[in-house]
Design an enzyme around this catalytic site. Sequence first.
Site, short mmCIF file in Angstrom:
data_model
loop_
_atom_site.label_atom_id
_atom_site.label_comp_id
_atom_site.label_asym_id
_atom_site.label_seq_id
_atom_site.Cartn_x
_atom_site.Cartn_y
_atom_site.Cartn_z
N ILE A 5 -21.82 -72.88 -155.11
CA ILE A 5 -22.93 -72.96 -154.15
C ILE A 5 -23.69 -71.62 -154.11
O ILE A 5 -24.92 -71.61 -153.99
CB ILE A 5 -22.38 -73.34 -152.75
CG1 ILE A 5 -21.77 -74.75 -152.80
CG2 ILE A 5 -23.47 -73.26 -151.70
CD1 ILE A 5 -20.93 -75.11 -151.57
N ASP A 56 -21.02 -60.40 -156.36
CA ASP A 56 -19.75 -61.13 -156.49
C ASP A 56 -18.67 -60.12 -156.86
O ASP A 56 -18.96 -59.07 -157.43
CB ASP A 56 -19.86 -62.21 -157.58
CG ASP A 56 -18.86 -63.36 -157.38
OD1 ASP A 56 -19.30 -64.47 -157.04
OD2 ASP A 56 -17.64 -63.12 -157.57
N ASP A 82 -16.61 -56.46 -153.80
CA ASP A 82 -15.42 -57.15 -153.29
C ASP A 82 -15.47 -57.06 -151.77
O ASP A 82 -15.32 -55.98 -151.20
CB ASP A 82 -14.16 -56.47 -153.84
CG ASP A 82 -12.89 -57.15 -153.35
OD1 ASP A 82 -12.97 -58.03 -152.45
OD2 ASP A 82 -11.79 -56.82 -153.85
N TYR A 120 -7.49 -72.87 -143.45
CA TYR A 120 -8.87 -72.97 -143.93
C TYR A 120 -9.75 -73.56 -142.83
O TYR A 120 -10.82 -73.03 -142.50
CB TYR A 120 -8.91 -73.85 -145.18
CG TYR A 120 -10.28 -74.05 -145.79
CD1 TYR A 120 -10.84 -73.09 -146.62
CD2 TYR A 120 -11.01 -75.20 -145.52
CE1 TYR A 120 -12.10 -73.28 -147.20
CE2 TYR A 120 -12.26 -75.40 -146.08
CZ TYR A 120 -12.80 -74.44 -146.93
OH TYR A 120 -14.04 -74.63 -147.48
N LYS A 161 -12.95 -71.91 -140.81
CA LYS A 161 -14.30 -72.51 -140.89
C LYS A 161 -14.84 -72.83 -139.50
O LYS A 161 -16.05 -72.75 -139.27
CB LYS A 161 -14.27 -73.74 -141.79
CG LYS A 161 -14.02 -73.40 -143.26
CD LYS A 161 -15.11 -72.50 -143.80
CE LYS A 161 -14.83 -71.97 -145.18
NZ LYS A 161 -15.90 -71.09 -145.68
N1 LIG Z 1 -16.90 -76.75 -152.75
C1 LIG Z 1 -16.76 -77.49 -151.64
O1 LIG Z 1 -16.45 -78.69 -151.72
C2 LIG Z 1 -17.00 -76.89 -150.29
C3 LIG Z 1 -16.91 -77.74 -149.18
C4 LIG Z 1 -17.11 -77.22 -147.91
C5 LIG Z 1 -17.38 -75.86 -147.76
N2 LIG Z 1 -17.45 -75.05 -148.85
C6 LIG Z 1 -17.72 -73.63 -148.62
O2 LIG Z 1 -18.84 -73.24 -149.38
C7 LIG Z 1 -18.67 -71.89 -149.81
C8 LIG Z 1 -18.88 -71.79 -151.30
O3 LIG Z 1 -17.91 -72.55 -151.97
P1 LIG Z 1 -17.91 -72.76 -153.56
O4 LIG Z 1 -17.29 -74.08 -153.78
O5 LIG Z 1 -19.25 -72.45 -154.11
O6 LIG Z 1 -16.86 -71.62 -154.01
P2 LIG Z 1 -16.55 -71.02 -155.46
O7 LIG Z 1 -15.08 -70.80 -155.50
O8 LIG Z 1 -17.19 -71.84 -156.54
O9 LIG Z 1 -17.32 -69.61 -155.43
C9 LIG Z 1 -16.86 -68.56 -154.64
C10 LIG Z 1 -17.35 -67.24 -155.23
O10 LIG Z 1 -16.90 -66.18 -154.39
C11 LIG Z 1 -16.45 -65.12 -155.20
N3 LIG Z 1 -15.45 -64.32 -154.47
C12 LIG Z 1 -14.16 -64.64 -154.22
N4 LIG Z 1 -13.55 -63.63 -153.59
C13 LIG Z 1 -14.48 -62.65 -153.43
C14 LIG Z 1 -14.44 -61.35 -152.87
N5 LIG Z 1 -13.32 -60.85 -152.35
N6 LIG Z 1 -15.59 -60.62 -152.87
C15 LIG Z 1 -16.72 -61.11 -153.41
N7 LIG Z 1 -16.80 -62.31 -153.98
C16 LIG Z 1 -15.69 -63.08 -154.00
C17 LIG Z 1 -15.84 -65.79 -156.42
O11 LIG Z 1 -15.77 -64.88 -157.51
C18 LIG Z 1 -16.82 -66.95 -156.65
O12 LIG Z 1 -17.86 -66.55 -157.51
C19 LIG Z 1 -17.27 -71.48 -149.34
O13 LIG Z 1 -17.39 -70.75 -148.13
C20 LIG Z 1 -16.56 -72.78 -149.10
O14 LIG Z 1 -15.55 -72.68 -148.14
C21 LIG Z 1 -17.27 -75.54 -150.11
#
Ligand SMILES: NC(=O)c1ccc[n+]([C@@H]2O[C@H](COP(=O)([O-])OP(=O)(O)OC[C@H]3O[C@@H](n4cnc5c(N)ncnc54)[C@H](O)[C@@H]3O)[C@@H](O)[C@H]2O)c1
Length: 254
Positions: free
Chosen positions: A24, A43, A63, A151, A155
């Site tokens: 996302i 990232d 980070d 989690y 949230k």
């Molecule tokens: N994918 C889903 O189905 C879903 C559903 C509901 C909510 N969300 C929320 O949406 C958001 C995005 O989810 P996503 O699926 O795109 O996640 P993702 O895992 O695809 O991407 C997360 C990114 O965060 C980076 N990251 C991780 N730890 C880090 C750190 N310490 N410092 C900096 N960057 C860091 C990772 O390298 C990665 O690029 C999240 O908050 C997630 O909880 C996702």
Amino acid sequence: MTDYANLFRLDGKHALVIGAGSGIGRESALALAAHGAQVTCADRDLAAATETAGRALTAYELDVLDDAAIARAVDELDPVEVLVFTAATNVRKRILDYSREEFDRVVSLNLRASFDLIRAFGRGMAERGSGSIIGFSSIRGTTVEPGQSVYAATKAGLVQLLRTAAAELGPSGVRANAIAPGVVETPLTAQIKADQGWYDAYAQKGALGRWAQPSELAGAVVYLASDAASFVTGSVLAVDGGWTAVDGRFDPPN
Ligand SMILES: NC(=O)c1ccc[n+]([C@@H]2O[C@H](COP(=O)([O-])OP(=O)(O)OC[C@H]3O[C@@H](n4cnc5c(N)ncnc54)[C@H](O)[C@@H]3O)[C@@H](O)[C@H]2O)c1
């Protein structure tokens, strides 16, 4: 007269997207840029952020678990006018099987880092008198299933954190909102996609009967970043395909 044709434009605005290396966050960065924003793709995984950034955008290694690195980012990147953060993790285990180490890992990234980012970048926004802060909650902030405890708590907690930020920073012209996605195909949910029964059950739960692609979340980010949402703060925008609207346990006969 309001220039409605340009209501969603972000020309000249500096947007910082943290988590821009994947899912996302990546699509949010690309969509903000397509609407004219100057986007910094941050990232922990610099190679992934660089891939998102391509030649047109800027990649930045950050980070968010490292508070000194966040302070450095403020020095190097401010003024940030739009802050989007997506980095999060989930450990899908029942409470009785969860360890304190796992609890700390999930809370540190999902909640404490969000708190640190709001504090770090909210200050400059408040001083300058404008800004938009966008965090990612989840359907799990509202509705749960076994295995979502920590989690889900982070949230729900993030929503209250952002609402309070909206209350405290609103008088300074800063808006803070949450987006609550449903199920989205990204690396975060790869464990679910690998299990056909689990994947299909999730698809059927929503009103649209399918999962989302990460690009389908990007419009909400552009909206909340832009003047189209100039009176929107403290809100939770559901982008969940109807997951939280539909009970789903029974379809009564006609
Ligand atoms: N994918 C889903 O189905 C879903 C559903 C509901 C909510 N969300 C929320 O949406 C958001 C995005 O989810 P996503 O699926 O795109 O996640 P993702 O895992 O695809 O991407 C997360 C990114 O965060 C980076 N990251 C991780 N730890 C880090 C750190 N310490 N410092 C900096 N960057 C860091 C990772 O390298 C990665 O690029 C999240 O908050 C997630 O909880 C996702």
